[in-house]
Design a protein around this motif. Sequence first.
Motif, PDB file in Angstrom:
ATOM      1  N   ALA A   1      64.620 -15.283 -45.605  1.00  0.00           N
ATOM      2  CA  ALA A   1      65.283 -13.768 -45.087  1.00  0.00           C
ATOM      3  C   ALA A   1      66.955 -14.062 -44.274  1.00  0.00           C
ATOM      4  CB  ALA A   1      64.555 -13.132 -44.512  1.00  0.00           C
ATOM      5  N   HIS A   2      66.839 -15.154 -43.292  1.00  0.00           N
ATOM      6  CA  HIS A   2      68.021 -15.483 -43.407  1.00  0.00           C
ATOM      7  C   HIS A   2      69.248 -16.093 -43.781  1.00  0.00           C
ATOM      8  CE1 HIS A   2      67.439 -15.190 -38.084  1.00  0.00           C
ATOM      9  NE2 HIS A   2      66.317 -15.291 -38.146  1.00  0.00           N
ATOM     10  N   ARG A   3      68.425 -17.235 -44.964  1.00  0.00           N
ATOM     11  CA  ARG A   3      69.523 -17.399 -45.565  1.00  0.00           C
ATOM     12  C   ARG A   3      70.186 -16.672 -46.317  1.00  0.00           C
ATOM     13  NH1 ARG A   3      72.896 -19.383 -48.100  1.00  0.00           N
ATOM     14  NH2 ARG A   3      73.184 -21.259 -48.990  1.00  0.00           N
ATOM     15  N   LEU A   4      69.743 -15.540 -46.056  1.00  0.00           N
ATOM     16  CA  LEU A   4      69.713 -14.272 -47.562  1.00  0.00           C
ATOM     17  C   LEU A   4      70.130 -12.770 -47.018  1.00  0.00           C
ATOM     18  CD1 LEU A   4      67.699 -14.621 -50.526  1.00  0.00           C
ATOM     19  CD2 LEU A   4      69.459 -15.174 -50.432  1.00  0.00           C
ATOM     20  N   GLU A   5      71.084 -13.505 -45.876  1.00  0.00           N
ATOM     21  CA  GLU A   5      71.022 -12.283 -44.451  1.00  0.00           C
ATOM     22  C   GLU A   5      72.165 -12.030 -44.853  1.00  0.00           C
ATOM     23  OE1 GLU A   5      70.743 -12.798 -40.502  1.00  0.00           O
ATOM     24  OE2 GLU A   5      70.873 -10.537 -39.879  1.00  0.00           O
ATOM     25  N   ASP A   6      73.184 -12.211 -45.521  1.00  0.00           N
ATOM     26  CA  ASP A   6      73.856 -11.541 -45.672  1.00  0.00           C
ATOM     27  C   ASP A   6      74.475 -11.402 -47.647  1.00  0.00           C
ATOM     28  OD1 ASP A   6      75.588 -11.331 -43.249  1.00  0.00           O
ATOM     29  OD2 ASP A   6      76.241 -13.176 -43.474  1.00  0.00           O
ATOM     30  N   ALA A   7      73.584 -11.676 -48.539  1.00  0.00           N
ATOM     31  CA  ALA A   7      73.566 -11.688 -49.459  1.00  0.00           C
ATOM     32  C   ALA A   7      73.507  -9.901 -50.329  1.00  0.00           C
ATOM     33  CB  ALA A   7      72.590 -12.497 -50.104  1.00  0.00           C
ATOM     34  N   PRO A   8      73.727  -9.878 -51.055  1.00  0.00           N
ATOM     35  CA  PRO A   8      73.201  -8.345 -52.136  1.00  0.00           C
ATOM     36  C   PRO A   8      71.296  -8.252 -52.583  1.00  0.00           C
ATOM     37  CG  PRO A   8      74.786  -9.326 -53.096  1.00  0.00           C
ATOM     38  CD  PRO A   8      74.536 -10.546 -52.093  1.00  0.00           C
ATOM     39  N   LEU A   9      70.823  -7.433 -51.879  1.00  0.00           N
ATOM     40  CA  LEU A   9      69.510  -7.414 -52.294  1.00  0.00           C
ATOM     41  C   LEU A   9      69.291  -5.921 -52.687  1.00  0.00           C
ATOM     42  CD1 LEU A   9      67.943  -9.118 -48.903  1.00  0.00           C
ATOM     43  CD2 LEU A   9      68.325 -10.469 -51.564  1.00  0.00           C
ATOM     44  N   PRO A  10      67.631  -6.018 -53.185  1.00  0.00           N
ATOM     45  CA  PRO A  10      67.038  -4.575 -53.391  1.00  0.00           C
ATOM     46  C   PRO A  10      66.807  -4.519 -52.331  1.00  0.00           C
ATOM     47  CG  PRO A  10      66.507  -6.862 -54.714  1.00  0.00           C
ATOM     48  CD  PRO A  10      66.894  -6.776 -54.533  1.00  0.00           C
ATOM     49  N   ALA A  11      66.967  -2.381 -52.000  1.00  0.00           N
ATOM     50  CA  ALA A  11      66.465  -2.259 -50.730  1.00  0.00           C
ATOM     51  C   ALA A  11      64.980  -2.633 -50.520  1.00  0.00           C
ATOM     52  CB  ALA A  11      66.396  -0.702 -50.514  1.00  0.00           C
ATOM     53  N   PRO A  12      63.787  -2.880 -51.276  1.00  0.00           N
ATOM     54  CA  PRO A  12      62.950  -3.176 -50.512  1.00  0.00           C
ATOM     55  C   PRO A  12      62.863  -5.143 -49.974  1.00  0.00           C
ATOM     56  CG  PRO A  12      62.169  -2.054 -52.950  1.00  0.00           C
ATOM     57  CD  PRO A  12      63.398  -1.772 -52.321  1.00  0.00           C
ATOM     58  N   VAL A  13      63.462  -5.474 -50.626  1.00  0.00           N
ATOM     59  CA  VAL A  13      63.822  -6.426 -50.465  1.00  0.00           C
ATOM     60  C   VAL A  13      63.958  -7.025 -49.576  1.00  0.00           C
ATOM     61  CG1 VAL A  13      64.734  -9.111 -50.981  1.00  0.00           C
ATOM     62  CG2 VAL A  13      63.462  -7.646 -52.695  1.00  0.00           C
ATOM     63  N   ALA A  14      65.393  -6.575 -48.547  1.00  0.00           N
ATOM     64  CA  ALA A  14      66.199  -6.511 -47.951  1.00  0.00           C
ATOM     65  C   ALA A  14      65.334  -5.934 -46.404  1.00  0.00           C
ATOM     66  CB  ALA A  14      67.468  -5.607 -48.077  1.00  0.00           C
ATOM     67  N   ALA A  15      64.896  -4.340 -46.909  1.00  0.00           N
ATOM     68  CA  ALA A  15      63.567  -4.416 -45.369  1.00  0.00           C
ATOM     69  C   ALA A  15      62.806  -4.874 -45.107  1.00  0.00           C
ATOM     70  CB  ALA A  15      63.043  -3.325 -46.074  1.00  0.00           C
ATOM     71  N   LEU A  16      61.836  -5.592 -46.166  1.00  0.00           N
ATOM     72  CA  LEU A  16      61.263  -6.522 -45.665  1.00  0.00           C
ATOM     73  C   LEU A  16      61.824  -8.218 -45.512  1.00  0.00           C
ATOM     74  CD1 LEU A  16      58.090  -7.556 -46.807  1.00  0.00           C
ATOM     75  CD2 LEU A  16      58.954  -8.980 -48.231  1.00  0.00           C
ATOM     76  N   PHE A  17      62.850  -9.030 -45.454  1.00  0.00           N
ATOM     77  CA  PHE A  17      63.165  -9.802 -45.021  1.00  0.00           C
ATOM     78  C   PHE A  17      63.962  -9.509 -43.587  1.00  0.00           C
ATOM     79  CE2 PHE A  17      64.873 -12.068 -48.948  1.00  0.00           C
ATOM     80  CZ  PHE A  17      63.505 -12.476 -49.372  1.00  0.00           C
ATOM     81  N   PHE A  18      64.068  -7.532 -43.307  1.00  0.00           N
ATOM     82  CA  PHE A  18      64.404  -7.576 -42.051  1.00  0.00           C
ATOM     83  C   PHE A  18      63.096  -7.853 -40.899  1.00  0.00           C
ATOM     84  CE2 PHE A  18      65.094  -4.317 -38.938  1.00  0.00           C
ATOM     85  CZ  PHE A  18      66.207  -5.154 -37.930  1.00  0.00           C
ATOM     86  N   ASP A  19      62.416  -7.100 -41.335  1.00  0.00           N
ATOM     87  CA  ASP A  19      61.005  -7.186 -40.966  1.00  0.00           C
ATOM     88  C   ASP A  19      60.411  -8.800 -40.839  1.00  0.00           C
ATOM     89  OD1 ASP A  19      60.796  -4.569 -41.371  1.00  0.00           O
ATOM     90  OD2 ASP A  19      59.139  -5.088 -43.331  1.00  0.00           O
ATOM     91  N   ALA A  20      61.089 -10.036 -41.706  1.00  0.00           N
ATOM     92  CA  ALA A  20      60.797 -11.218 -41.320  1.00  0.00           C
ATOM     93  C   ALA A  20      61.606 -11.522 -40.054  1.00  0.00           C
ATOM     94  CB  ALA A  20      60.661 -11.693 -43.313  1.00  0.00           C
ATOM     95  N   ARG A  21      62.958 -11.551 -40.344  1.00  0.00           N
ATOM     96  CA  ARG A  21      64.164 -11.577 -39.305  1.00  0.00           C
ATOM     97  C   ARG A  21      63.361 -11.107 -38.102  1.00  0.00           C
ATOM     98  NH1 ARG A  21      67.588 -11.149 -43.295  1.00  0.00           N
ATOM     99  NH2 ARG A  21      68.170  -8.713 -42.312  1.00  0.00           N
TER     100      ARG A  21
END
Lengths: 340, 93, 288
Positions: A42-62
């Motif tokens: 999630a940190h590695r892809l913090e600035d990468a374009p992501l599908p919204a549900p993945v971005a939300a899950l990665f936000f939670d993980a961070r």
Amino acid sequence: MRAVQHLIDLLAGRCETATLSARDWEGVIGVARGEAMLAALAHRLEDAPLPAPVAALFFDARAAGAVATKQALWEAEMARRALASERIEFILLKGTAYAAAGLSCAAGRQIGDLDILVPVHDIGRAENELLEAGWEWVKSDPYDDAYYRDHMHELPPLIHKTRDRMIDVHHTILPQTHRTTPDPLALVTDAVMTESGFAVLAHADMACHSAAHLLADGDMQGGLRNLWDFHCLTRDFVAADPDFWGRLDARADKHGLRAVVHRAARLARDVFGAALPGDWDRRDPRDRWFMRRLLARDDWGRAGDFALRQAFYIRSHWLRMPPQLLARHLWTKWRRRGAR
Amino acid sequence: MADPTFRAAPAEALRVEPLGEVTAIFDRRSTQTHLVVSPLPEILAAMGGEACNASLLAMRLAARFDLPDGAETRAVLSERLRELAALGLVEPA
Amino acid sequence: MRHSTRITVGPVRFRIGSDWRAPIAALETLYADYPGDPVRPADATVRLFAARPWRRWLRPSVHIGGDFIVPDALPLPLSMGLLAAEMGMNLQVALGWRRHLLLHASAAARDGRSVLMSGISGSGKSTLAALLGESGWRLMGDEFTMIDPGSGDALAFPRAVSLKNEAIGEMAARVDAARLGPLLSGTPKGDIQHLIPRPEAVAAMHEPARPALLLFPRFGDAAAIERIGEGEAFVRLTEASTNYTALGEAGFGALTRLVRTVPAFGISYPDSAAGLALVEELWAEAVS
């Protein structure tokens, strides 16, 4: 095994996030969870374009990763307070050290136990102070206890009675029965102070320990995360010091870890695309067994290849103990299992 | 008797929320929640940012809460300080 | 895995894989009318698997795995595969979900506000929620309720209701048989039968509802109401949450706000009718 390949490609920056389908993402998420690397990804892809549900899950993980890092650093602080009255000095190891030193591999890195290194002559006093401050023995089995003290590189694990967190107190970085014996005195003498007020290993020692932890200290469970540590550490250290690989070579020699450190570097190259200098950039046919073990997780997150895992378990014991002792240890383990 | 000195957690590290009869204290450094009752929140408040031992604390609290400033009060406060230290809310100064 | 399906319950999307067809087929029947979301990747993975290949056929026993596993968890016979799937889904949410404060509580909503009922298994929280769901309330969930740390709202997790023992007969008398799953008898939790929530509850599963009442039900004694203070409610809810400590200050903030803004009561009740009457009585006071 598409998912694990996607995971390492994403970590290595070899793969555009936009090329992954929904099915690909759920495979990546499952495998990353299995390797305890979801927050790191999630940190590695913090600035990468992501599908919204993945971005939300990665936000939670961070966010959860940030809480977990605080909790791990607090254990270090409580150990510092416990050992301060007797002026016992200690060095943070592994995940907590990376977090205390603010190293890039600490971003989202899961940290289990608190690992500290205490000079061997202070071990007894450290044990007393920790017991006084609320830590207790995890197991009271006399065989295990004697085994840890005589043959391993640490005290039997202690757990804090109210915070429920474990501390491993080491006096060197590999078991004493291991066929290579790193020089603990050099580790302690050359330790450095972080801005947060904790001692950590010098850069080259930290990389040596990371490699030893990956390859010589267990059955390579969680190996991908440990390899990611090694890759980020060496990449950052080289960026700050162009002579780092040479320094690492000398230090690995001193600890008897040259083969281990070189293999870790080759695996970092093969898995994460690390750039190695000429004398490190070799081929070893045996590396592919390690690669297979590191990447043995299917698209449902299952750690696969049972036979290969068993082989590595026996290998890890073999590395740690002379054969005579190994036979006795496995025999005792087996008998005790039978008795239950 | 020894009267060790402690320092309280910096105010910005703690989020203190009274919940009826108890006080919930969230320590931002550890992310732990401590549920405490009087006089622990009052002790933390009285310590402020300074190093403080049981005697000094007894004087400060006596002024505010009409406590007898005697050996017994100091012994109780000493015990409470040790409890706060075990929670990590104060540390030896 | 050989068989798989995907299900969205409240904010969580699951993928469930299985070595056998039967548990997947049973899930697909129970969750047939839940909103599909084919382009959304799953947040959580559940695996139902045989420990050894031959155990797929020979005395087949279902092990529960996934992103998170409980070591030493006992497998279930294949006839209870649906229960294994439910336990697997609960486990992944309980151990893996980090977006919201997760409370082990049932919930129902009316007019955009919610009542939360927290209690151990056997407290009747699940049955009360199911009954409310058939009497003019929107069922939000019989097992977990999520609190959004940002807004303080309760979010629904309306999985199929897990009816146990006496509750099965009680509900079967009130609902269309088509809404009931297969009867699983003799499970480690007794008899179990799943109830599909009403279509309105499933359709509204993404609608938040501000908490208005917090109850700690206890089944068995004479009808009684006991006011519960903020501190005690806080302690009980930290114990009822599986991710409170993992959320850090967000969890602390959500929970202090909840216990300060919502009145809390312990209720005991001898039967469902009395329980429902107490809920309605306290609700009327709370929202007035």
